[in-house]
Design a protein around this motif. Structure first.
Motif, short mmCIF file in Angstrom:
data_model
loop_
_atom_site.label_atom_id
_atom_site.label_comp_id
_atom_site.label_asym_id
_atom_site.label_seq_id
_atom_site.Cartn_x
_atom_site.Cartn_y
_atom_site.Cartn_z
N ILE A 77 0.84 -1.20 0.00
CA ILE A 77 0.00 0.00 0.00
C ILE A 77 0.88 1.26 0.00
O ILE A 77 1.96 1.27 0.60
CB ILE A 77 -0.95 0.02 1.21
N PRO A 78 0.45 2.33 -0.66
CA PRO A 78 1.29 3.55 -0.79
C PRO A 78 1.04 4.55 0.32
O PRO A 78 0.89 5.75 0.07
CB PRO A 78 0.84 4.11 -2.15
N TYR A 79 1.02 4.09 1.57
CA TYR A 79 0.72 4.98 2.68
C TYR A 79 1.87 4.97 3.69
O TYR A 79 2.49 3.92 3.94
CB TYR A 79 -0.57 4.57 3.39
N GLY A 80 2.09 6.15 4.28
CA GLY A 80 3.06 6.25 5.35
C GLY A 80 2.39 6.02 6.70
O GLY A 80 1.19 5.74 6.79
N ALA A 81 3.17 6.18 7.77
CA ALA A 81 2.67 5.89 9.11
C ALA A 81 1.52 6.82 9.49
O ALA A 81 0.50 6.39 10.04
CB ALA A 81 3.80 6.00 10.13
N ASP A 82 1.64 8.12 9.17
CA ASP A 82 0.58 9.06 9.54
C ASP A 82 -0.72 8.76 8.80
O ASP A 82 -1.81 8.86 9.36
CB ASP A 82 1.04 10.49 9.24
N GLN A 83 -0.61 8.40 7.53
CA GLN A 83 -1.79 8.09 6.75
C GLN A 83 -2.47 6.81 7.27
O GLN A 83 -3.69 6.71 7.29
CB GLN A 83 -1.42 7.93 5.27
N ILE A 84 -1.66 5.83 7.66
CA ILE A 84 -2.22 4.59 8.19
C ILE A 84 -2.97 4.84 9.48
O ILE A 84 -4.07 4.31 9.70
CB ILE A 84 -1.09 3.55 8.40
N LYS A 85 -2.42 5.71 10.32
CA LYS A 85 -3.10 6.03 11.58
C LYS A 85 -4.42 6.76 11.32
O LYS A 85 -5.43 6.52 11.99
CB LYS A 85 -2.18 6.87 12.46
N ASP A 86 -4.40 7.65 10.33
CA ASP A 86 -5.62 8.38 10.00
C ASP A 86 -6.69 7.44 9.45
O ASP A 86 -7.87 7.56 9.80
CB ASP A 86 -5.30 9.47 8.98
N ILE A 87 -6.30 6.49 8.61
CA ILE A 87 -7.26 5.53 8.04
C ILE A 87 -7.82 4.62 9.13
O ILE A 87 -9.02 4.30 9.15
CB ILE A 87 -6.58 4.70 6.94
N ALA A 88 -6.95 4.19 10.05
CA ALA A 88 -7.41 3.30 11.13
C ALA A 88 -8.46 3.97 12.00
O ALA A 88 -9.38 3.32 12.50
CB ALA A 88 -6.21 2.86 11.97
N VAL A 89 -8.35 5.29 12.16
CA VAL A 89 -9.30 6.01 13.03
C VAL A 89 -10.51 6.50 12.26
O VAL A 89 -11.66 6.34 12.70
CB VAL A 89 -8.58 7.18 13.72
#
Length: 271
Positions: free
Chosen positions: A214-226
C-alpha cells in the motif's frame, strides 16, 4: 485256482459317470474369440492400458498442475473454499434445494450412498456371461447414469465459479511475508484488523484489501485506522495512541520489507 475265478466285476468308483463329467468346465480354448488365457494375454493387456493411462495422467499433471489456493481461514468470511476437482460434483449437488440446509443429510449421505451402492450391486444384479454392453442392460444403464451425472454436476460447478475473482485467492498472489506474531504491532493488529485483512495482511477479496504494497506512510495509516477510507467505516481501531503508533509502524515495516527497502518483521515480493 485261477486268478479272479468266482469273483464278479461290480465297477470302478474312480471312473466318473457322464453326469459328473458334464459339470467340469470346458477349457477356454473351446471358446475361440470369446475368451483368452488370463496369463499372459489378459493380464498383459490390462497392464498396458493401465500404463498408458498413468503416463497420460502424469503428463497432464506436469503440464497443467492444479492451482493452489490459500488455507481456509475462519476469520475470513468472504472466502469460500472449493473442494478438489474430483469432489466438485458432490459440491454442486449440495446447492440443490432438497440436498442442502435441513436436507443436507440427503445430499451428503442418502444420494451418494444410493448411487455408489447401485454401482457396487451392479455385478450381483446382472450376472450374465455376456461381455457386450448392449446385452447387459442393468450394468450398462447404471454405469452410463453414474458417469453422466458426475460429468454434468462437475460442469455445472465449474461454470458457476467466477475464476477471475478467485484468482485473488491463489497462493501465487499472496505476498510471502514472514510475520513476527510476538511483535507488539502484530498484537495490536490481531485485535483490530486481522478479521478483515487476514493473518498475513493478505486481505480478503470483496471485503478488505491487502495491506502489503500500500502507498501509505505511518501518519496516513493512523488516520485511516481512526477515520476509515472507502468502504471501511470510521472508529474501527479500538486502542490507545501508543498502540496506534505500534500498529502503523508494524504495517510500514512490513511494506518496507516487501519492497526491499529495509529490514523488519519479514520480507516478501510486492504483489
Amino acid at each position: 485256482m485261477k486268478r479272479g475265478k468266482g469273483m464278479k466285476f461290480v465297477g470302478d468308483s474312480r471312473v466318473p459317470d457322464k453326469e459328473s463329467r458334464d459339470k467340469i468346465p470346458k477349457d477356454y480354448s473351446e471358446y475361440p474369440g470369446r475368451t483368452e488365457a488370463f496369463w499372459p494375454n489378459f493380464l498383459l493387456k490390462e497392464w498396458l492400458v493401465g500404463a498408458v493411462f498413468l503416463i497420460g495422467f502424469l503428463c497432464l499433471v506436469a503440464g497443467a498442475p492444479s492451482p493452489l489456493e490459500q488455507k481456509a481461514d475462519p476469520n475470513n468470511a468472504s472466502y469460500i473454499p472449493l473442494p478438489d476437482w474430483y469432489f466438485l460434483f458432490l459440491y454442486e449437488l449440495l446447492k440443490y434445494k432438497f440436498a442442502a440446509s435441513e436436507y443436507v443429510v440427503i445430499g451428503t449421505v442418502v444420494i451418494p450412498g444410493l448411487a455408489f451402492g447401485a454401482l457396487f450391486l451392479a455385478p450381483f444384479l446382472d450376472r450374465g456371461p455376456e461381455r457386450r454392453p448392449s446385452r447387459r442392460p442393468i450394468a450398462t444403464s447404471l454405469m452410463l447414469l453414474g458417469v453422466a451425472s458426475v460429468i454434468w454436476l462437475t460442469y455445472e460447478s465449474v461454470a458457476g465459479v467466477d475464476w477471475e475473482e478467485r484468482a485473488a485467492y491463489s497462493v501465487e498472489n499472496v505476498p510471502d511475508v514472514e510475520i513476527d506474531e510476538e511483535a507488539p504491532g502484530y498484537q495490536v493488529y490481531s485485535q483490530n484488523c486481522l478479521s478483515c485483512h487476514g493473518d498475513s495482511l493478505q486481505g480478503n477479496p470483496g471485503m478488505a484489501p491487502g495491506l502489503v504494497g500500500i502507498p501509505y506512510g505511518a501518519d496516513q495509516i493512523k488516520d485511516i485506522a481512526v477515520n476509515g477510507i472507502g468502504q471501511m467505516p470510521a472508529n474501527q481501531f479500538q486502542g490507545t495512541d501508543e498502540e496506534l503508533n505500534q500498529l502503523a509502524d508494524f504495517i510500514v515495516s512490513i511494506n518496507e520489507q516487501a519492497s526491499g527497502e529495509g529490514e523488519g518483521d519479514g520480507g516478501s515480493e510486492e504483489e
